[in-house]
Design an enzyme around this catalytic site. Structure first.
Site, PDB file in Angstrom:
ATOM      1  N   SER A 151     -15.390   7.314  20.790  1.00  0.00           N
ATOM      2  CA  SER A 151     -16.109   7.039  19.826  1.00  0.00           C
ATOM      3  C   SER A 151     -17.382   6.072  20.389  1.00  0.00           C
ATOM      4  O   SER A 151     -17.091   5.640  21.412  1.00  0.00           O
ATOM      5  CB  SER A 151     -15.231   6.186  19.040  1.00  0.00           C
ATOM      6  OG  SER A 151     -16.299   5.276  18.047  1.00  0.00           O
ATOM      7  N   TYR A 164      -9.426  -0.418  18.143  1.00  0.00           N
ATOM      8  CA  TYR A 164      -9.659   1.067  18.125  1.00  0.00           C
ATOM      9  C   TYR A 164     -10.853   1.087  19.292  1.00  0.00           C
ATOM     10  O   TYR A 164     -10.872   2.166  20.012  1.00  0.00           O
ATOM     11  CB  TYR A 164     -10.690   1.191  16.957  1.00  0.00           C
ATOM     12  CG  TYR A 164     -11.441   2.403  16.561  1.00  0.00           C
ATOM     13  CD1 TYR A 164     -10.462   3.720  16.267  1.00  0.00           C
ATOM     14  CD2 TYR A 164     -12.600   2.716  16.838  1.00  0.00           C
ATOM     15  CE1 TYR A 164     -11.257   4.969  16.182  1.00  0.00           C
ATOM     16  CE2 TYR A 164     -13.277   3.723  16.496  1.00  0.00           C
ATOM     17  CZ  TYR A 164     -12.556   5.068  16.164  1.00  0.00           C
ATOM     18  OH  TYR A 164     -13.166   6.305  15.688  1.00  0.00           O
ATOM     19  N   LYS A 168     -10.583   3.413  22.305  1.00  0.00           N
ATOM     20  CA  LYS A 168     -11.491   4.498  22.549  1.00  0.00           C
ATOM     21  C   LYS A 168     -12.106   4.673  24.007  1.00  0.00           C
ATOM     22  O   LYS A 168     -12.679   5.682  24.510  1.00  0.00           O
ATOM     23  CB  LYS A 168     -12.577   4.512  21.543  1.00  0.00           C
ATOM     24  CG  LYS A 168     -12.009   5.151  20.226  1.00  0.00           C
ATOM     25  CD  LYS A 168     -11.393   6.468  20.087  1.00  0.00           C
ATOM     26  CE  LYS A 168     -11.467   7.024  18.818  1.00  0.00           C
ATOM     27  NZ  LYS A 168     -10.735   8.363  18.813  1.00  0.00           N
TER      28      LYS A 168
HETATM   29  N1  LIG Z   1     -15.949  10.291  11.985  1.00  0.00           N
HETATM   30  C1  LIG Z   1     -16.704   9.888  12.642  1.00  0.00           C
HETATM   31  O1  LIG Z   1     -18.051   9.589  12.502  1.00  0.00           O
HETATM   32  C2  LIG Z   1     -15.931   9.431  13.959  1.00  0.00           C
HETATM   33  C3  LIG Z   1     -16.744   8.463  14.904  1.00  0.00           C
HETATM   34  C4  LIG Z   1     -16.176   8.159  16.102  1.00  0.00           C
HETATM   35  C5  LIG Z   1     -14.972   8.872  16.351  1.00  0.00           C
HETATM   36  N2  LIG Z   1     -14.437   9.497  15.424  1.00  0.00           N
HETATM   37  C6  LIG Z   1     -12.948  10.089  15.750  1.00  0.00           C
HETATM   38  O2  LIG Z   1     -12.887  11.605  15.421  1.00  0.00           O
HETATM   39  C7  LIG Z   1     -11.395  11.684  15.076  1.00  0.00           C
HETATM   40  C8  LIG Z   1     -11.445  12.402  13.817  1.00  0.00           C
HETATM   41  O3  LIG Z   1     -11.826  11.293  12.861  1.00  0.00           O
HETATM   42  P1  LIG Z   1     -12.143  11.789  11.410  1.00  0.00           P
HETATM   43  O4  LIG Z   1     -13.484  11.209  10.990  1.00  0.00           O
HETATM   44  O5  LIG Z   1     -12.117  13.162  10.887  1.00  0.00           O
HETATM   45  O6  LIG Z   1     -11.009  10.910  10.384  1.00  0.00           O
HETATM   46  P2  LIG Z   1      -9.939  11.462   9.281  1.00  0.00           P
HETATM   47  O7  LIG Z   1      -9.392  10.377   8.982  1.00  0.00           O
HETATM   48  O8  LIG Z   1     -10.910  12.469   8.297  1.00  0.00           O
HETATM   49  O9  LIG Z   1      -9.107  12.494   9.986  1.00  0.00           O
HETATM   50  C9  LIG Z   1      -7.988  12.013  11.208  1.00  0.00           C
HETATM   51  C10 LIG Z   1      -6.876  12.817  10.925  1.00  0.00           C
HETATM   52  O10 LIG Z   1      -5.769  12.276  11.883  1.00  0.00           O
HETATM   53  C11 LIG Z   1      -4.565  12.501  11.233  1.00  0.00           C
HETATM   54  N3  LIG Z   1      -3.475  11.387  11.994  1.00  0.00           N
HETATM   55  C12 LIG Z   1      -3.569  10.220  11.850  1.00  0.00           C
HETATM   56  N4  LIG Z   1      -2.627   9.662  12.516  1.00  0.00           N
HETATM   57  C13 LIG Z   1      -1.722  10.705  13.164  1.00  0.00           C
HETATM   58  C14 LIG Z   1      -0.867  10.996  14.191  1.00  0.00           C
HETATM   59  N5  LIG Z   1      -0.091   9.834  14.330  1.00  0.00           N
HETATM   60  N6  LIG Z   1      -0.375  12.031  14.393  1.00  0.00           N
HETATM   61  C15 LIG Z   1      -1.366  13.433  14.092  1.00  0.00           C
HETATM   62  N7  LIG Z   1      -2.364  13.288  13.125  1.00  0.00           N
HETATM   63  C16 LIG Z   1      -2.761  11.931  12.776  1.00  0.00           C
HETATM   64  C17 LIG Z   1      -4.660  11.948   9.889  1.00  0.00           C
HETATM   65  O11 LIG Z   1      -3.801  12.158   9.038  1.00  0.00           O
HETATM   66  C18 LIG Z   1      -6.253  12.695   9.618  1.00  0.00           C
HETATM   67  O12 LIG Z   1      -5.914  13.990   8.840  1.00  0.00           O
HETATM   68  C19 LIG Z   1     -10.791  10.253  15.273  1.00  0.00           C
HETATM   69  O13 LIG Z   1     -10.069  10.116  16.353  1.00  0.00           O
HETATM   70  C20 LIG Z   1     -11.805   9.434  15.169  1.00  0.00           C
HETATM   71  O14 LIG Z   1     -11.602   8.072  15.639  1.00  0.00           O
HETATM   72  C21 LIG Z   1     -14.698   9.822  14.047  1.00  0.00           C
END
Ligand SMILES: NC(=O)c1ccc[n+]([C@@H]2O[C@H](COP(=O)([O-])OP(=O)(O)OC[C@H]3O[C@@H](n4cnc5c(N)ncnc54)[C@H](O)[C@@H]3O)[C@@H](O)[C@H]2O)c1
Length: 308
Positions: A151, A164, A168
């Site tokens: 991230s 976090y 990350k």
């Molecule tokens: N959305 C963004 O802009 C952004 C930015 C930086 C990093 N990220 C990273 O991208 C990834 C996806 O994020 P997102 O935005 O789609 O979030 P989201 O919350 O929509 O999806 C994350 C998914 O992970 C699942 N999850 C949580 N704990 C879990 C576990 N123990 N085992 C398996 N699955 C589990 C959740 O149920 C959820 O469906 C994450 O790692 C997040 O930190 C996202």
């Protein structure tokens, strides 16, 4: 034309919604059989639901092959069970996309050890647990693609996200090591720092900022604009690139991805230094030299403010 990932088995963790669901669909549409892993937890990691089934149903409806898995990436047993699911139900494991995670935001003086631990467990251990279980198989078959999810939070030092950000940035270090350990066996390991409109990012604050910046009427309009600019589907093409033979030379690297942009990060390097090879510096002398040659022009990223 044959699909690029025909014959490959992929796992996407946290693929029930958000970026993971888009990844799973993209891999399936390029011919991979996909394990859609997700216990369907809330934004803070509590609860459970069957969102993995929704992604599987969408992939099947679009003509792809997918199975659901509900194990948690946060435990050793969970990581092993996810890899076992791919091997037993789909016949192997070639592509591992570590994406699962949740948030527990607090400042360093209000966060509990439990909140710190839970977030490190799901993100950093969540990567280690699946990689540990998949690595022997990928090493043996001399082909594999591991794509990790970091991230911007740690890179920019996002206020309120020590757990976090620590996890990350840990994932970036882990990626550099795994890429070097497995590269010689035909396995690459890279990381992305994505930006997308998901439940993780579409908070009231973010939507109200977008509404203000773009002169929009309300949060609903801001949500629509955010999704149009940065849908999770914008991220997933990087997976197809990183899985391709054209990216066989891309290993232990980090990419910035979102809103139609794909960027390669530089690797950290020392940008200024003073040196007296093999000698212990006198502290007073070091202070003078550091200010004169290394740190004098730096600005405090969080300057002192008067007490409220
Ligand atoms: N959305 C963004 O802009 C952004 C930015 C930086 C990093 N990220 C990273 O991208 C990834 C996806 O994020 P997102 O935005 O789609 O979030 P989201 O919350 O929509 O999806 C994350 C998914 O992970 C699942 N999850 C949580 N704990 C879990 C576990 N123990 N085992 C398996 N699955 C589990 C959740 O149920 C959820 O469906 C994450 O790692 C997040 O930190 C996202």
């Amino acid at each position: 034309m044959a699909k690029r990932l025909e014959g490959k088995v992929a796992i996407v963790t946290g693929a029930g919604r958000g970026i993971g669901a888009a990844h799973a669909m993209a891999l399936a549409m390029h011919g991979a059989k996909v394990v859609v892993n997700d216990p369907g937890v809330n934004r803070d990691g509590t609860g459970s639901s069957n969102v993995a089934d929704d992604t599987v149903a969408a992939i099947k409806k679009a003509g792809g092959v997918a199975v659901a898995n509900y194990d948690s990436v946060a435990t050793t047993e969970g990581g092993e069970a996810i890899i076992k699911c791919a091997v037993e139900k789909l016949g192997g494991i070639h592509i591992l996309v570590n994406n699962a995670g949740f948030l527990r935001d607090k400042t360093c003086w209000t966060m509990t050890p439990e909140e710190f631990d839970l977030v490190v467990k799901v993100h950093l251990y969540g990567h280690f647990n699946t990689i540990r279980a998949a690595a022997p198989i990928m090493r043996q078959q001399r082909w594999g693609r591991i794509i990790n999810t970091s991230s911007e939070a740690g890179a920019i030092g996002n206020f309120g996200q020590i757990n976090y950000s620590a996890a990350k940035e840990g994932i970036v270090g882990l990626t550099r090591v795994v890429g070097r350990e497995l590269g010689k066996y035909g396995v690459t390991c890279n990381a992305i720092r994505p930006q997308a409109a998901t439940r993780m990012t579409m908070t009231e604050d973010v939507l109200s900022n977008i509404a203000n910046m773009m002169g929009l009427k309300d949060a609903k309009e801001a949500e629509k604009a955010f999704i149009a600019m940065s849908a999770p589907e914008h991220i997933s093409p990087i997976l197809i690139f990183l899985c391709s033979e054209e990216a066989a030379n891309v290993n232990a690297r980090v990419f910035n991805v979102g809103g139609g942009k794909f960027g390669l990060y530089n690797e950290p390097e020392v940008i200024a230094s003073v040196e007296k090879a093999g000698q212990v510096w006198d502290a007073e002398e070091l202070i003078k030299e550091m200010v004169a040659k290394v740190t004098g022009n730096l600005k405090n990223v969080s300057p002192v403010q008067p007490p409220k």
